[in-house]
Write a protein that holds these residues in place. Structure first.
Motif, mmCIF file in Angstrom:
data_model
loop_
_atom_site.group_PDB
_atom_site.id
_atom_site.type_symbol
_atom_site.label_atom_id
_atom_site.label_comp_id
_atom_site.label_asym_id
_atom_site.label_seq_id
_atom_site.Cartn_x
_atom_site.Cartn_y
_atom_site.Cartn_z
ATOM 1 N N ASP A 54 -12.365 -46.503 78.709
ATOM 2 C CA ASP A 54 -13.247 -45.456 78.585
ATOM 3 C C ASP A 54 -12.805 -44.500 77.585
ATOM 4 O O ASP A 54 -11.477 -44.216 77.636
ATOM 5 C CB ASP A 54 -13.117 -44.918 79.894
ATOM 6 N N ASP A 88 -19.689 -48.364 72.640
ATOM 7 C CA ASP A 88 -21.202 -47.777 72.889
ATOM 8 C C ASP A 88 -21.503 -46.809 71.693
ATOM 9 O O ASP A 88 -20.762 -46.224 70.949
ATOM 10 C CB ASP A 88 -20.815 -46.426 74.030
ATOM 11 N N ALA A 90 -23.125 -44.084 71.202
ATOM 12 C CA ALA A 90 -22.636 -42.515 71.312
ATOM 13 C C ALA A 90 -21.399 -42.500 70.780
ATOM 14 O O ALA A 90 -21.199 -41.187 69.952
ATOM 15 C CB ALA A 90 -22.895 -42.177 72.662
ATOM 16 N N LEU A 91 -20.380 -43.063 70.659
ATOM 17 C CA LEU A 91 -19.011 -42.964 70.096
ATOM 18 C C LEU A 91 -19.224 -43.104 68.605
ATOM 19 O O LEU A 91 -18.310 -42.511 67.900
ATOM 20 C CB LEU A 91 -18.140 -43.959 70.665
ATOM 21 N N LYS A 103 -18.882 -39.651 74.907
ATOM 22 C CA LYS A 103 -18.273 -40.550 75.845
ATOM 23 C C LYS A 103 -18.881 -41.926 75.755
ATOM 24 O O LYS A 103 -19.893 -41.827 75.662
ATOM 25 C CB LYS A 103 -18.116 -39.822 77.402
ATOM 26 N N GLY A 104 -17.956 -42.868 75.886
ATOM 27 C CA GLY A 104 -18.503 -44.240 76.166
ATOM 28 C C GLY A 104 -17.387 -45.218 76.356
ATOM 29 O O GLY A 104 -16.167 -44.811 76.634
#
Length: 128
Positions: A54, A88, A90-91, A103-104
Protein backbone atom coordinates in the motif's frame (compact mmCIF):
# COMPACT_ATOMS: atom_id res chain seq x y z
CA UNK A 1 28.49 34.39 -34.45
CA UNK A 2 29.09 35.66 -30.89
CA UNK A 3 25.37 36.22 -30.38
CA UNK A 4 24.55 32.67 -31.52
CA UNK A 5 27.10 31.26 -29.06
CA UNK A 6 25.47 33.25 -26.26
CA UNK A 7 22.02 31.98 -27.20
CA UNK A 8 23.22 28.37 -27.29
CA UNK A 9 25.01 28.81 -23.94
CA UNK A 10 21.90 30.38 -22.38
CA UNK A 11 19.72 27.55 -23.71
CA UNK A 12 22.06 24.95 -22.23
CA UNK A 13 22.04 26.69 -18.84
CA UNK A 14 18.23 26.86 -18.85
CA UNK A 15 17.91 23.22 -19.89
CA UNK A 16 20.34 22.17 -17.18
CA UNK A 17 18.51 24.11 -14.50
CA UNK A 18 15.24 22.49 -15.59
CA UNK A 19 16.71 19.05 -15.06
CA UNK A 20 18.12 20.06 -11.68
CA UNK A 21 14.77 21.47 -10.58
CA UNK A 22 12.97 18.26 -11.56
CA UNK A 23 15.50 16.06 -9.76
CA UNK A 24 15.25 18.24 -6.65
CA UNK A 25 11.46 17.89 -6.52
CA UNK A 26 11.64 14.09 -6.28
CA UNK A 27 13.31 14.63 -2.92
CA UNK A 28 10.26 16.60 -1.78
CA UNK A 29 7.96 13.58 -2.09
CA UNK A 30 7.47 11.32 0.91
CA UNK A 31 6.77 7.68 0.04
CA UNK A 32 4.84 5.82 2.73
CA UNK A 33 4.89 2.09 1.94
CA UNK A 34 3.23 -0.65 3.98
CA UNK A 35 3.67 -4.29 3.04
CA UNK A 36 0.37 -5.76 1.98
CA UNK A 37 1.10 -9.26 0.63
CA UNK A 38 3.55 -11.77 -0.83
CA UNK A 39 2.61 -13.96 -3.76
CA UNK A 40 3.79 -16.15 -6.57
CA UNK A 41 2.83 -17.01 -10.12
CA UNK A 42 3.63 -20.32 -11.76
CA UNK A 43 3.04 -21.13 -15.43
CA UNK A 44 4.59 -24.42 -16.45
CA UNK A 45 8.28 -24.16 -15.58
CA UNK A 46 8.20 -20.35 -15.31
CA UNK A 47 7.87 -18.85 -11.84
CA UNK A 48 7.59 -15.31 -10.54
CA UNK A 49 7.30 -13.87 -7.05
CA UNK A 50 5.30 -10.79 -6.12
CA UNK A 51 5.32 -8.33 -3.28
CA UNK A 52 2.52 -5.80 -2.91
CA UNK A 53 2.65 -2.54 -0.95
CA UNK A 54 0.00 0.00 0.00
CA UNK A 55 1.56 3.30 -1.08
CA UNK A 56 0.85 6.93 -0.19
CA UNK A 57 2.77 9.72 -1.92
CA UNK A 58 2.80 13.12 -0.22
CA UNK A 59 4.26 16.30 -1.76
CA UNK A 60 5.93 17.98 1.19
CA UNK A 61 7.31 21.13 -0.43
CA UNK A 62 8.42 22.68 -3.69
CA UNK A 63 6.52 23.04 -6.92
CA UNK A 64 4.08 20.69 -8.60
CA UNK A 65 5.41 17.42 -10.02
CA UNK A 66 4.16 15.42 -12.99
CA UNK A 67 3.75 11.89 -11.67
CA UNK A 68 3.57 10.45 -15.19
CA UNK A 69 7.34 11.01 -15.45
CA UNK A 70 8.01 9.07 -12.24
CA UNK A 71 8.28 5.39 -11.34
CA UNK A 72 8.38 3.35 -8.16
CA UNK A 73 11.25 1.05 -7.22
CA UNK A 74 11.52 -1.42 -4.35
CA UNK A 75 14.83 -2.09 -2.64
CA UNK A 76 15.85 -5.32 -0.98
CA UNK A 77 18.96 -6.66 0.69
CA UNK A 78 22.29 -5.53 -0.75
CA UNK A 79 20.46 -2.68 -2.53
CA UNK A 80 18.80 -5.01 -5.04
CA UNK A 81 16.36 -2.93 -7.09
CA UNK A 82 13.01 -4.16 -8.34
CA UNK A 83 10.88 -2.15 -10.75
CA UNK A 84 7.15 -1.94 -10.24
CA UNK A 85 5.13 -4.42 -12.28
CA UNK A 86 1.64 -3.05 -11.62
CA UNK A 87 0.80 0.34 -10.09
CA UNK A 88 -2.52 2.05 -9.37
CA UNK A 89 -3.02 4.79 -11.94
CA UNK A 90 -3.46 7.42 -9.21
CA UNK A 91 0.17 6.96 -8.12
CA UNK A 92 1.76 7.61 -11.51
CA UNK A 93 -0.53 9.98 -13.36
CA UNK A 94 -1.57 13.58 -13.02
CA UNK A 95 0.13 16.35 -11.10
CA UNK A 96 0.92 16.19 -7.40
CA UNK A 97 0.73 19.64 -5.82
CA UNK A 98 2.42 20.83 -2.64
CA UNK A 99 0.50 19.48 0.34
CA UNK A 100 -1.25 16.90 -1.85
CA UNK A 101 -1.40 13.16 -1.34
CA UNK A 102 -2.33 10.19 -3.52
CA UNK A 103 -2.80 6.57 -2.45
CA UNK A 104 -2.83 3.20 -4.16
CA UNK A 105 -1.05 -0.12 -4.44
CA UNK A 106 2.13 -1.14 -6.20
CA UNK A 107 3.11 -4.70 -7.08
CA UNK A 108 6.74 -5.66 -7.63
CA UNK A 109 7.37 -8.94 -9.48
CA UNK A 110 10.53 -10.83 -10.34
CA UNK A 111 11.65 -14.36 -11.11
CA UNK A 112 14.13 -13.93 -8.23
CA UNK A 113 12.49 -14.64 -4.87
CA UNK A 114 14.65 -11.86 -3.38
CA UNK A 115 11.80 -9.50 -4.32
CA UNK A 116 10.00 -10.93 -1.27
CA UNK A 117 12.67 -9.34 0.94
CA UNK A 118 12.12 -5.82 -0.44
CA UNK A 119 11.37 -3.44 2.41
CA UNK A 120 11.87 0.05 1.00
CA UNK A 121 9.96 1.77 -1.82
CA UNK A 122 11.23 4.96 -3.44
CA UNK A 123 9.97 7.23 -6.17
CA UNK A 124 12.38 7.99 -8.99
CA UNK A 125 12.63 10.05 -12.14
CA UNK A 126 15.23 7.59 -13.47
CA UNK A 127 12.82 5.12 -15.03
CA UNK A 128 14.85 3.54 -17.84
Amino acid sequence: IEMRSSIVAAALVLAGSGFAANAATVGDIAVYATEKSHGSISIGTNNAYTKTFDIALAKLSGGDIDLSKMCLKAYGRNNQVFNADTVDEALLSGVLKQGGMVKGIAVFADNNDAVLDATLVKISDNCH
